[in-house]
Design a protein around this motif. Structure first.
Motif, PDB file in Angstrom:
ATOM      1  N   PRO A   9       0.762  -1.143  -0.103  1.00 14.77           N
ATOM      2  CA  PRO A   9      -0.162  -0.002  -0.013  1.00 14.77           C
ATOM      3  C   PRO A   9       0.892   1.270  -0.007  1.00 14.77           C
ATOM      4  O   PRO A   9       0.425   2.350  -0.528  1.00 14.77           O
ATOM      5  N   SER A  10       2.045   1.485   0.599  1.00 15.50           N
ATOM      6  CA  SER A  10       2.786   2.272   0.432  1.00 15.50           C
ATOM      7  C   SER A  10       3.577   2.880  -0.820  1.00 15.50           C
ATOM      8  O   SER A  10       3.730   4.031  -0.839  1.00 15.50           O
ATOM      9  N   ASN A  11       3.356   1.803  -1.835  1.00 17.73           N
ATOM     10  CA  ASN A  11       3.629   2.209  -3.132  1.00 17.73           C
ATOM     11  C   ASN A  11       2.534   2.905  -4.060  1.00 17.73           C
ATOM     12  O   ASN A  11       2.683   3.328  -5.133  1.00 17.73           O
ATOM     13  N   TYR A  12       1.239   3.139  -3.281  1.00 16.79           N
ATOM     14  CA  TYR A  12       0.024   3.352  -3.958  1.00 16.79           C
ATOM     15  C   TYR A  12      -0.453   4.868  -3.643  1.00 16.79           C
ATOM     16  O   TYR A  12      -0.224   5.227  -2.668  1.00 16.79           O
ATOM     17  N   ASP A  13      -0.431   5.673  -4.511  1.00 16.07           N
ATOM     18  CA  ASP A  13      -1.302   6.629  -4.410  1.00 16.07           C
ATOM     19  C   ASP A  13      -2.764   6.725  -4.650  1.00 16.07           C
ATOM     20  O   ASP A  13      -3.087   6.694  -5.876  1.00 16.07           O
ATOM     21  N   LEU A  14      -3.639   6.139  -3.777  1.00 15.77           N
ATOM     22  CA  LEU A  14      -4.736   5.825  -3.815  1.00 15.77           C
ATOM     23  C   LEU A  14      -5.643   6.922  -4.573  1.00 15.77           C
ATOM     24  O   LEU A  14      -6.504   6.787  -5.258  1.00 15.77           O
ATOM     25  N   LYS A  15      -5.680   8.403  -4.219  1.00 15.80           N
ATOM     26  CA  LYS A  15      -6.396   9.066  -4.326  1.00 15.80           C
ATOM     27  C   LYS A  15      -6.111   9.450  -6.083  1.00 15.80           C
ATOM     28  O   LYS A  15      -7.161   9.685  -6.465  1.00 15.80           O
ATOM     29  N   ASN A  16      -4.922   9.257  -6.497  1.00  7.57           N
ATOM     30  CA  ASN A  16      -4.599   9.478  -7.904  1.00  7.57           C
ATOM     31  C   ASN A  16      -4.652   8.258  -8.302  1.00  7.57           C
ATOM     32  O   ASN A  16      -4.144   8.024  -9.835  1.00  7.57           O
ATOM     33  N   LYS A  17      -4.916   7.042  -7.844  1.00  8.22           N
ATOM     34  CA  LYS A  17      -4.821   5.756  -8.670  1.00  8.22           C
ATOM     35  C   LYS A  17      -3.734   5.338  -9.533  1.00  8.22           C
ATOM     36  O   LYS A  17      -3.957   5.175 -10.401  1.00  8.22           O
ATOM     37  N   LYS A  18      -2.418   5.723  -8.629  1.00  9.13           N
ATOM     38  CA  LYS A  18      -1.279   5.704  -9.315  1.00  9.13           C
ATOM     39  C   LYS A  18      -0.238   4.835  -8.513  1.00  9.13           C
ATOM     40  O   LYS A  18      -0.209   5.041  -7.098  1.00  9.13           O
ATOM     41  N   ILE A  19       0.729   3.926  -8.934  1.00  7.62           N
ATOM     42  CA  ILE A  19       1.734   3.405  -8.559  1.00  7.62           C
ATOM     43  C   ILE A  19       2.974   4.079  -8.721  1.00  7.62           C
ATOM     44  O   ILE A  19       3.497   4.733  -9.395  1.00  7.62           O
ATOM     45  N   ASN A  20       3.499   4.138  -7.426  1.00 11.19           N
ATOM     46  CA  ASN A  20       4.862   4.957  -7.421  1.00 11.19           C
ATOM     47  C   ASN A  20       5.981   4.108  -7.029  1.00 11.19           C
ATOM     48  O   ASN A  20       6.030   3.651  -5.918  1.00 11.19           O
ATOM     49  N   HIS A  21       6.882   3.694  -7.990  1.00  9.61           N
ATOM     50  CA  HIS A  21       8.055   2.934  -7.850  1.00  9.61           C
ATOM     51  C   HIS A  21       9.171   3.281  -8.453  1.00  9.61           C
ATOM     52  O   HIS A  21       8.950   3.425  -9.711  1.00  9.61           O
ATOM     53  N   PRO A  22      10.376   3.019  -8.076  1.00  9.51           N
ATOM     54  CA  PRO A  22      11.563   3.410  -9.081  1.00  9.51           C
ATOM     55  C   PRO A  22      11.652   2.720 -10.099  1.00  9.51           C
ATOM     56  O   PRO A  22      12.341   2.962 -11.278  1.00  9.51           O
ATOM     57  N   ILE A  79     -10.484  -3.725  -8.876  1.00 11.12           N
ATOM     58  CA  ILE A  79     -10.184  -5.215  -8.854  1.00 11.12           C
ATOM     59  C   ILE A  79     -11.474  -5.931  -8.179  1.00 11.12           C
ATOM     60  O   ILE A  79     -11.843  -5.726  -7.300  1.00 11.12           O
ATOM     61  N   LYS A  80     -11.966  -6.846  -9.494  1.00 12.37           N
ATOM     62  CA  LYS A  80     -13.316  -7.525  -8.973  1.00 12.37           C
ATOM     63  C   LYS A  80     -12.972  -8.876  -8.862  1.00 12.37           C
ATOM     64  O   LYS A  80     -13.948  -9.706  -8.447  1.00 12.37           O
ATOM     65  N   GLY A  81     -11.893  -9.405  -9.319  1.00  6.51           N
ATOM     66  CA  GLY A  81     -11.817 -10.863  -9.012  1.00  6.51           C
ATOM     67  C   GLY A  81     -10.270 -11.216  -9.456  1.00  6.51           C
ATOM     68  O   GLY A  81      -9.382 -10.449  -9.451  1.00  6.51           O
ATOM     69  N   TYR A  82      -9.937 -12.628  -8.950  1.00  9.43           N
ATOM     70  CA  TYR A  82      -8.451 -12.937  -8.910  1.00  9.43           C
ATOM     71  C   TYR A  82      -8.108 -14.002 -10.045  1.00  9.43           C
ATOM     72  O   TYR A  82      -9.085 -14.836 -10.110  1.00  9.43           O
ATOM     73  N   PRO A  83      -7.125 -13.888 -10.672  1.00 10.57           N
ATOM     74  CA  PRO A  83      -6.071 -12.814 -10.862  1.00 10.57           C
ATOM     75  C   PRO A  83      -6.531 -11.773 -11.724  1.00 10.57           C
ATOM     76  O   PRO A  83      -7.404 -12.033 -12.588  1.00 10.57           O
ATOM     77  N   THR A  84      -6.244 -10.513 -11.491  1.00  6.21           N
ATOM     78  CA  THR A  84      -6.457  -9.525 -12.308  1.00  6.21           C
ATOM     79  C   THR A  84      -5.053  -9.054 -12.662  1.00  6.21           C
ATOM     80  O   THR A  84      -4.165  -8.902 -11.744  1.00  6.21           O
ATOM     81  N   ILE A  85      -4.862  -8.741 -13.999  1.00  9.36           N
ATOM     82  CA  ILE A  85      -3.738  -8.600 -14.546  1.00  9.36           C
ATOM     83  C   ILE A  85      -3.902  -7.172 -15.401  1.00  9.36           C
ATOM     84  O   ILE A  85      -4.574  -7.275 -16.334  1.00  9.36           O
ATOM     85  N   LEU A  86      -3.179  -6.149 -14.788  1.00  5.57           N
ATOM     86  CA  LEU A  86      -3.351  -4.807 -15.382  1.00  5.57           C
ATOM     87  C   LEU A  86      -2.115  -4.077 -15.920  1.00  5.57           C
ATOM     88  O   LEU A  86      -0.966  -4.267 -15.468  1.00  5.57           O
ATOM     89  N   PHE A  87      -2.100  -3.704 -17.166  1.00  8.76           N
ATOM     90  CA  PHE A  87      -0.698  -2.976 -17.655  1.00  8.76           C
ATOM     91  C   PHE A  87      -1.157  -1.473 -17.105  1.00  8.76           C
ATOM     92  O   PHE A  87      -2.154  -0.909 -16.772  1.00  8.76           O
ATOM     93  N   ILE A  88       0.014  -0.974 -16.550  1.00  7.42           N
ATOM     94  CA  ILE A  88       0.266   0.401 -15.985  1.00  7.42           C
ATOM     95  C   ILE A  88       1.236   1.083 -17.229  1.00  7.42           C
ATOM     96  O   ILE A  88       2.142   0.651 -17.597  1.00  7.42           O
ATOM     97  N   ASP A  89       1.101   2.473 -17.057  1.00  7.53           N
ATOM     98  CA  ASP A  89       1.742   3.453 -17.960  1.00  7.53           C
ATOM     99  C   ASP A  89       3.072   3.744 -17.184  1.00  7.53           C
ATOM    100  O   ASP A  89       3.223   3.502 -16.280  1.00  7.53           O
ATOM    101  N   ARG A  90       3.974   4.722 -17.701  1.00 10.69           N
ATOM    102  CA  ARG A  90       5.027   4.934 -17.470  1.00 10.69           C
ATOM    103  C   ARG A  90       4.955   5.994 -16.120  1.00 10.69           C
ATOM    104  O   ARG A  90       5.627   6.200 -15.484  1.00 10.69           O
ATOM    105  N   LEU A  91       3.736   6.606 -16.171  1.00 10.21           N
ATOM    106  CA  LEU A  91       3.390   7.558 -14.865  1.00 10.21           C
ATOM    107  C   LEU A  91       2.673   6.413 -13.500  1.00 10.21           C
ATOM    108  O   LEU A  91       2.348   6.919 -12.661  1.00 10.21           O
ATOM    109  N   GLY A  92       2.484   5.368 -13.884  1.00 10.77           N
ATOM    110  CA  GLY A  92       1.987   4.369 -12.714  1.00 10.77           C
ATOM    111  C   GLY A  92       0.609   4.253 -12.644  1.00 10.77           C
ATOM    112  O   GLY A  92       0.019   3.845 -11.763  1.00 10.77           O
TER     113      GLY A  92
END
Length: 121
Positions: A9-22, A79-92
């Motif tokens: 959860p610390s990698n997530y900015d839930l408000k903006n729905k984006k992942i922050n990871h190096p 996320i409504k079921g498992y596994p859910t596999i999502l592409f994320i863009d360069r901005l997370g």
């Protein structure tokens, strides 16, 4: 071997729905949302591991443990079921779900098409 990167959860900015990871650093990536009790997740896990080792650092593969972080809001991420596999863009940010075959070839083909990462390692 390159490992799948576990998100928390610390990698997530839930408000903006984006992942922050190096590891994203100007790269698209995939995120697998899974639960350890899910049969389809258990079946897919070795495929995901294999693809991670084939691609190395050229394309990050992330994993989010939906049981470990069950208090995290999966609904807000769609996320409504498992596994859910999502592409994320360069901005997370999530931009597309992976709906192809959950095979090594299916995953590699989708990654090649989406991210133009067709080289291996």
């Amino acid at each position: 071997t390159t490992k799948i990167i576990e998100l928390t959860p610390s990698n997530y900015d839930l408000k903006n729905k984006k992942i922050n990871h190096p590891a994203l650093k100007d790269k698209k990536a995939l995120v697998l949302y899974a639960a350890d009790w899910c049969g389809h997740c258990k079946e897919f896990s070795p495929v995901y591991d294999k693809v991670a080792s084939i691609l190395g650092k050229s394309f990050p593969l992330f994993f989010f443990d939906c049981v470990k972080y069950s208090d995290f809001s999966m609904n807000s991420l769609g996320i409504k079921g498992y596994p859910t596999i999502l592409f994320i863009d360069r901005l997370g940010k999530t931009y597309k779900s992976f709906d192809g075959d959950r095979t090594e070839n299916g995953l590699l083909t989708a990654i090649c098409t989406e991210a133009k990462v067709c080289n291996r390692k």
